[in-house]
Design an enzyme around this catalytic site. Structure first.
Site, PDB file in Angstrom:
ATOM      1  N   GLY A  15      -2.525  15.207 -44.944  1.00  0.00           N
ATOM      2  CA  GLY A  15      -2.529  14.019 -44.093  1.00  0.00           C
ATOM      3  C   GLY A  15      -3.921  13.615 -43.654  1.00  0.00           C
ATOM      4  O   GLY A  15      -4.920  14.277 -43.972  1.00  0.00           O
ATOM      5  N   ARG A  42       7.042  17.035 -50.738  1.00  0.00           N
ATOM      6  CA  ARG A  42       6.447  15.881 -51.447  1.00  0.00           C
ATOM      7  C   ARG A  42       5.090  16.198 -52.049  1.00  0.00           C
ATOM      8  O   ARG A  42       4.804  15.838 -53.185  1.00  0.00           O
ATOM      9  CB  ARG A  42       6.273  14.696 -50.481  1.00  0.00           C
ATOM     10  CG  ARG A  42       7.518  13.933 -50.160  1.00  0.00           C
ATOM     11  CD  ARG A  42       7.181  12.739 -49.258  1.00  0.00           C
ATOM     12  NE  ARG A  42       6.631  13.152 -47.954  1.00  0.00           N
ATOM     13  CZ  ARG A  42       7.371  13.510 -46.897  1.00  0.00           C
ATOM     14  NH1 ARG A  42       8.688  13.485 -46.987  1.00  0.00           N
ATOM     15  NH2 ARG A  42       6.802  13.862 -45.774  1.00  0.00           N
ATOM     16  N   ARG A 102       2.809  19.336 -25.669  1.00  0.00           N
ATOM     17  CA  ARG A 102       1.743  18.961 -24.728  1.00  0.00           C
ATOM     18  C   ARG A 102       2.154  19.088 -23.270  1.00  0.00           C
ATOM     19  O   ARG A 102       1.351  19.487 -22.439  1.00  0.00           O
ATOM     20  CB  ARG A 102       1.285  17.530 -25.015  1.00  0.00           C
ATOM     21  CG  ARG A 102       0.477  17.427 -26.295  1.00  0.00           C
ATOM     22  CD  ARG A 102       0.033  15.996 -26.527  1.00  0.00           C
ATOM     23  NE  ARG A 102      -0.546  15.867 -27.870  1.00  0.00           N
ATOM     24  CZ  ARG A 102      -0.513  14.753 -28.582  1.00  0.00           C
ATOM     25  NH1 ARG A 102       0.067  13.664 -28.099  1.00  0.00           N
ATOM     26  NH2 ARG A 102      -1.071  14.710 -29.783  1.00  0.00           N
ATOM     27  N   CYS A 131      -5.035  11.509 -29.078  1.00  0.00           N
ATOM     28  CA  CYS A 131      -6.397  11.071 -29.391  1.00  0.00           C
ATOM     29  C   CYS A 131      -6.996  10.172 -28.302  1.00  0.00           C
ATOM     30  O   CYS A 131      -8.154  10.333 -27.913  1.00  0.00           O
ATOM     31  CB  CYS A 131      -6.412  10.341 -30.734  1.00  0.00           C
ATOM     32  SG  CYS A 131      -5.011   9.246 -31.008  1.00  0.00           S
ATOM     33  N   ARG A 244      -3.012  -1.607 -30.697  1.00  0.00           N
ATOM     34  CA  ARG A 244      -3.509  -1.332 -32.050  1.00  0.00           C
ATOM     35  C   ARG A 244      -4.284  -2.548 -32.529  1.00  0.00           C
ATOM     36  O   ARG A 244      -3.792  -3.686 -32.415  1.00  0.00           O
ATOM     37  CB  ARG A 244      -2.319  -1.085 -32.982  1.00  0.00           C
ATOM     38  CG  ARG A 244      -2.710  -0.621 -34.368  1.00  0.00           C
ATOM     39  CD  ARG A 244      -3.044   0.840 -34.421  1.00  0.00           C
ATOM     40  NE  ARG A 244      -1.884   1.692 -34.200  1.00  0.00           N
ATOM     41  CZ  ARG A 244      -1.979   2.993 -33.941  1.00  0.00           C
ATOM     42  NH1 ARG A 244      -3.159   3.594 -33.869  1.00  0.00           N
ATOM     43  NH2 ARG A 244      -0.895   3.719 -33.735  1.00  0.00           N
ATOM     44  N   HIS A 251     -11.270   4.864 -32.081  1.00  0.00           N
ATOM     45  CA  HIS A 251     -10.616   4.188 -30.963  1.00  0.00           C
ATOM     46  C   HIS A 251     -11.675   3.765 -29.951  1.00  0.00           C
ATOM     47  O   HIS A 251     -12.573   4.542 -29.619  1.00  0.00           O
ATOM     48  CB  HIS A 251      -9.649   5.135 -30.236  1.00  0.00           C
ATOM     49  CG  HIS A 251      -8.422   5.496 -31.008  1.00  0.00           C
ATOM     50  ND1 HIS A 251      -8.058   4.896 -32.191  1.00  0.00           N
ATOM     51  CD2 HIS A 251      -7.442   6.408 -30.738  1.00  0.00           C
ATOM     52  CE1 HIS A 251      -6.915   5.430 -32.619  1.00  0.00           C
ATOM     53  NE2 HIS A 251      -6.530   6.348 -31.760  1.00  0.00           N
TER      54      HIS A 251
HETATM   55  N1  LIG Z   1      -4.140  10.212 -36.788  1.00  0.00           N
HETATM   56  C1  LIG Z   1      -4.570  10.535 -35.570  1.00  0.00           C
HETATM   57  O1  LIG Z   1      -5.536   9.919 -35.024  1.00  0.00           O
HETATM   58  C2  LIG Z   1      -3.925  11.628 -34.820  1.00  0.00           C
HETATM   59  C3  LIG Z   1      -4.554  12.082 -33.674  1.00  0.00           C
HETATM   60  C4  LIG Z   1      -3.946  13.095 -32.946  1.00  0.00           C
HETATM   61  C5  LIG Z   1      -2.763  13.628 -33.388  1.00  0.00           C
HETATM   62  N2  LIG Z   1      -2.161  13.164 -34.509  1.00  0.00           N
HETATM   63  C6  LIG Z   1      -0.890  13.756 -34.904  1.00  0.00           C
HETATM   64  O2  LIG Z   1      -1.053  14.485 -36.102  1.00  0.00           O
HETATM   65  C7  LIG Z   1       0.128  14.381 -36.896  1.00  0.00           C
HETATM   66  C8  LIG Z   1      -0.233  13.907 -38.311  1.00  0.00           C
HETATM   67  O3  LIG Z   1      -0.957  12.732 -38.238  1.00  0.00           O
HETATM   68  P1  LIG Z   1      -1.667  12.121 -39.521  1.00  0.00           P
HETATM   69  O4  LIG Z   1      -2.337  10.909 -39.018  1.00  0.00           O
HETATM   70  O5  LIG Z   1      -2.454  13.133 -40.267  1.00  0.00           O
HETATM   71  O6  LIG Z   1      -0.387  11.696 -40.403  1.00  0.00           O
HETATM   72  P2  LIG Z   1      -0.265  11.488 -41.989  1.00  0.00           P
HETATM   73  O7  LIG Z   1      -1.537  11.000 -42.568  1.00  0.00           O
HETATM   74  O8  LIG Z   1       0.972  10.711 -42.189  1.00  0.00           O
HETATM   75  O9  LIG Z   1      -0.016  12.979 -42.559  1.00  0.00           O
HETATM   76  C9  LIG Z   1       1.164  13.717 -42.272  1.00  0.00           C
HETATM   77  C10 LIG Z   1       1.044  15.135 -42.815  1.00  0.00           C
HETATM   78  O10 LIG Z   1       2.182  15.875 -42.419  1.00  0.00           O
HETATM   79  C11 LIG Z   1       2.842  16.428 -43.565  1.00  0.00           C
HETATM   80  N3  LIG Z   1       4.287  16.501 -43.363  1.00  0.00           N
HETATM   81  C12 LIG Z   1       5.154  15.495 -43.133  1.00  0.00           C
HETATM   82  N4  LIG Z   1       6.402  15.961 -43.017  1.00  0.00           N
HETATM   83  C13 LIG Z   1       6.334  17.298 -43.188  1.00  0.00           C
HETATM   84  C14 LIG Z   1       7.304  18.350 -43.225  1.00  0.00           C
HETATM   85  N5  LIG Z   1       8.611  18.096 -43.016  1.00  0.00           N
HETATM   86  N6  LIG Z   1       6.866  19.611 -43.424  1.00  0.00           N
HETATM   87  C15 LIG Z   1       5.562  19.862 -43.626  1.00  0.00           C
HETATM   88  N7  LIG Z   1       4.603  18.900 -43.632  1.00  0.00           N
HETATM   89  C16 LIG Z   1       4.985  17.643 -43.425  1.00  0.00           C
HETATM   90  C17 LIG Z   1       2.491  15.456 -44.654  1.00  0.00           C
HETATM   91  O11 LIG Z   1       2.692  16.079 -45.920  1.00  0.00           O
HETATM   92  P3  LIG Z   1       3.122  15.214 -47.218  1.00  0.00           P
HETATM   93  O12 LIG Z   1       1.824  14.802 -47.875  1.00  0.00           O
HETATM   94  O13 LIG Z   1       3.911  16.210 -48.012  1.00  0.00           O
HETATM   95  O14 LIG Z   1       3.940  14.056 -46.737  1.00  0.00           O
HETATM   96  C18 LIG Z   1       1.024  15.196 -44.334  1.00  0.00           C
HETATM   97  O15 LIG Z   1       0.218  16.260 -44.747  1.00  0.00           O
HETATM   98  C19 LIG Z   1       1.054  13.441 -36.126  1.00  0.00           C
HETATM   99  O16 LIG Z   1       1.978  14.215 -35.383  1.00  0.00           O
HETATM  100  C20 LIG Z   1       0.153  12.708 -35.188  1.00  0.00           C
HETATM  101  O17 LIG Z   1       0.809  12.335 -34.025  1.00  0.00           O
HETATM  102  C21 LIG Z   1      -2.732  12.183 -35.243  1.00  0.00           C
END
Ligand SMILES: NC(=O)c1ccc[n+]([C@@H]2O[C@H](COP(=O)([O-])OP(=O)(O)OC[C@H]3O[C@@H](n4cnc5c(N)ncnc54)[C@H](OP(=O)(O)O)[C@@H]3O)[C@@H](O)[C@H]2O)c1
Ligand SMILES: NC(=O)c1ccc[n+]([C@@H]2O[C@H](COP(=O)([O-])OP(=O)(O)OC[C@H]3O[C@@H](n4cnc5c(N)ncnc54)[C@H](OP(=O)(O)O)[C@@H]3O)[C@@H](O)[C@H]2O)c1
Lengths: 344, 344
Positions: A15, A42, A102, A131, A244, A251
């Site tokens: 991700g 996936r 959290r 974040c 957004r 941000h």
């Molecule tokens: N983006 C930010 O700024 C940010 C900041 C703080 C916290 N977060 C948190 O971090 C998390 C991920 O964010 P992201 O932005 O990296 O999302 P993302 O780009 O959509 O990536 C999601 C990741 O989670 C994996 N995943 C999804 N379903 C899963 C499952 N059932 N079992 C194992 N792995 C699974 C995905 O794997 P696949 O490739 O197999 O789908 C991918 O590696 C979220 O909970 C978000 O709230 C994000």
């Protein structure tokens, strides 16, 4: 742990946040013994590179954590809720980027610049704040210590990368569609799991995450609740409007704070400039202030536009910018991991 | 004047605002006798269409206003300062979209929904407020009347069209450059006449207009001063952070207000819904709230995300969106012209 090298698992390795975590573990030369990369079915089988070594991503499951010392979760709240207890059972310390733990009273909610002392109190799980909260509290910490803070009114300008890799692609695709005179086709934003979609290209969407019964979104309520928990101060009044905008990384936040004591503006700037993890960018004559495009790719929190409220002697306006994938997620998590590693 | 048809001049007819003024005079079927279109020497000779009639744009000068009843200015503050007195000398009423006369005590500063009664007091020049001020005070007027307002804290999300036709082109060009993997070349924004330029595509720039000695930008100080003048209330505390974002048409604003008296949330919503010129769009369950892309091309001010401050019983958050070229400029000016015409 009494170790010098650690077996590390990254859950959500494919991700947007996971990619940054892997990059930081390499760049910071984190003392990794074995690195385990986990995703859903996936992406299992994908090969990723870490320090010149090829690592095959595996599907995450309850038994993925045998021998793991530190597990960094960023695969959504449901995955953390399901798998983090298994990681703990196997003896790992979990640093969780999601909303799952959290507000759990047994999980410290940590921004190292603010409350690193809480890390030791963990019972297996340490939560990484949202974040938009992280960058705000990191910037406000020196003011909190010097003057006290009675209230915070924040409006955010949040990047699409905060909604994951797919949201970035959606925003770029829509931008192209609009530039070519076609209709922008909304597909994911504002919230992937909700029915109504809005155009993000050349727009500003005042909804991040789901609405709560009080009319605030969950993102806004995260800022309210997490700020109180991180400062350990239920008396700070916080209100937030989370929006957004079509920015890829970084941000920005317009933050109004009311301090408990009088302040000198120059002293505030000096405090910010001297604080670890903060870069003051504040020179109106040179048109210098923090910008999302400048913060992208950097670990620091950038603060500028520091100025007095003209109506309230204890009021202060700030413009706070940081890379949401770095300080807002991956870097804050790796910082915590470094502190744990240093003490092990 | 005692007339039923009016000779109208549009100064800045080839600009972003001028184009909208001409369109509204036609759409509203304003009682135009002769229409005179004025610009700089650069665009003189351009032929524009009004109600199927071709009108050649002329270079504006001190003698352009003979026989003119109503002159609508949107060609920058310097042009207004130089030419509006000549228009007045020729007996015209000037409605000025620029910053030239807004704080002039002899010029009424008018938003018809708020202070239409001031129009009669003019001495030749009526000032149209700044776009970001207009939509805010229009939305806050019903709350001001019912509860009183003690303070306003506003953060804006402003469209590039607020900086004129060239800024729109710059933002679209830069967006294309970034999408094609090239560097975005900043040329105009944030302020055409200042040396430092910043990328606006996929960014948020916390500078609109020049910095003042107190660290606020002129745009921010316009919101502070104009709000007090329009409400005729020097005691309202106003603080503002003005930010340019990559939106083409439509300014959005996150507005926090503190009322002087207690309120019921449902009553506030009803007041807004019933107010002329305001459309309430506020249904979280349906993910309905004002969006710049929806407001573009419409005259109304759209209000949503209406919710209580959780820390202060008299605090209220609102999300206010309107087309900056219409209610923020052309429509507010034509509204004033309609009131003058109706009384003539
Ligand atoms: N983006 C930010 O700024 C940010 C900041 C703080 C916290 N977060 C948190 O971090 C998390 C991920 O964010 P992201 O932005 O990296 O999302 P993302 O780009 O959509 O990536 C999601 C990741 O989670 C994996 N995943 C999804 N379903 C899963 C499952 N059932 N079992 C194992 N792995 C699974 C995905 O794997 P696949 O490739 O197999 O789908 C991918 O590696 C979220 O909970 C978000 O709230 C994000
Ligand atoms: N855009 C907004 O949202 C907005 C809102 C409220 C108020 N305003 C104010 O309205 C004014 C115009 O804004 P805009 O966005 O329409 O700008 P714009 O698109 O750049 O248009 C400027 C117009 O002024 C004319 N002009 C420039 N210099 C002139 C001169 N020396 N003599 C006569 N005409 C001259 C231009 O004519 P040429 O074609 O010959 O250059 C053009 O018609 C500004 O003062 C702005 O502050 C704008």
């Amino acid at each position: 742990m009494s170790k010098t090298k650690f077996n590390v698992a990254v859950v959500g390795a494919t991700g947007a946040v996971g990619e940054q975590i892997i990059g930081l573990l390499e760049k910071r030369d984190f003392p990794v013994d074995k690195l385990k990369l986990l995703s859903s079915a996936r992406s299992a089988g994908t090969v990723l590179n870490f320090k010149g070594q090829e690592i095959t991503v595996e599907e995450a499951g309850p038994d993925s954590f045998e021998g793991i010392d530190i597990a960094l979760f960023s695969a959504g709240g449901d995955v953390s809720k399901e798998l983090a207890p298994h990681a703990v059972r196997h003896g790992a310390v979990c640093i969780d980027n999601t909303n799952a733990f959290r507000m759990d009273p047994t999980a410290p909610l940590v921004v190292p610049e603010v409350n690193a002392d809480q890390i030791d109190k963990h019972q297996g799980i340490i939560a990484n704040p949202n974040c938009s909260t992280i960058q705000m509290v990191a910037a406000l910490k020196p003011l909190y210590d010097s003057y006290g803070i009675s209230r915070i009114i924040v409006s955010t300008y949040q990047a699409v990368s905060g909604a994951g890799a797919k949201a970035i692609n959606e925003m770029l695709r829509q931008s192209k569609e609009v530039l070519e005179g076609r209709d922008a086709n909304p597909d994911i934003l504002p919230v992937g799991s909700l029915p109504v979609k809005h155009q993000i290209a050349f727009n500003a969407i005042p909804q991040i995450d789901k609405f709560q019964d009080n009319g605030y979104t969950l993102e806004e309520m995260k800022m309210v609740r997490e700020t109180k928990k991180i400062f350990g101060d239920e008396d700070i009044a916080v209100t937030a409007t989370c929006v957004r905008i079509p920015v890829i990384y970084g941000h920005s936040e317009s933050v109004y704070v009311e301090l408990k004591n009088d302040y000198e503006l120059e002293e505030v700037k000096q405090l910010l400039a001297e604080s670890p993890g903060i870069t003051l960018v504040d020179d109106p004559a040179a048109q210098a202030y923090p910008l999302a495009t400048d913060a992208a790719g950097k670990n620091d929190v950038f603060v500028g536009r520091v100025r007095r409220d003209l109506g309230n002697a204890r009021g202060l306006n700030l413009w706070i910018v940081s890379d949401n994938l770095l300080k807002g997620a991956a870097w804050n998590a790796v910082q915590i991991a470094e502190i744990i590693a240093a003490k092990a």
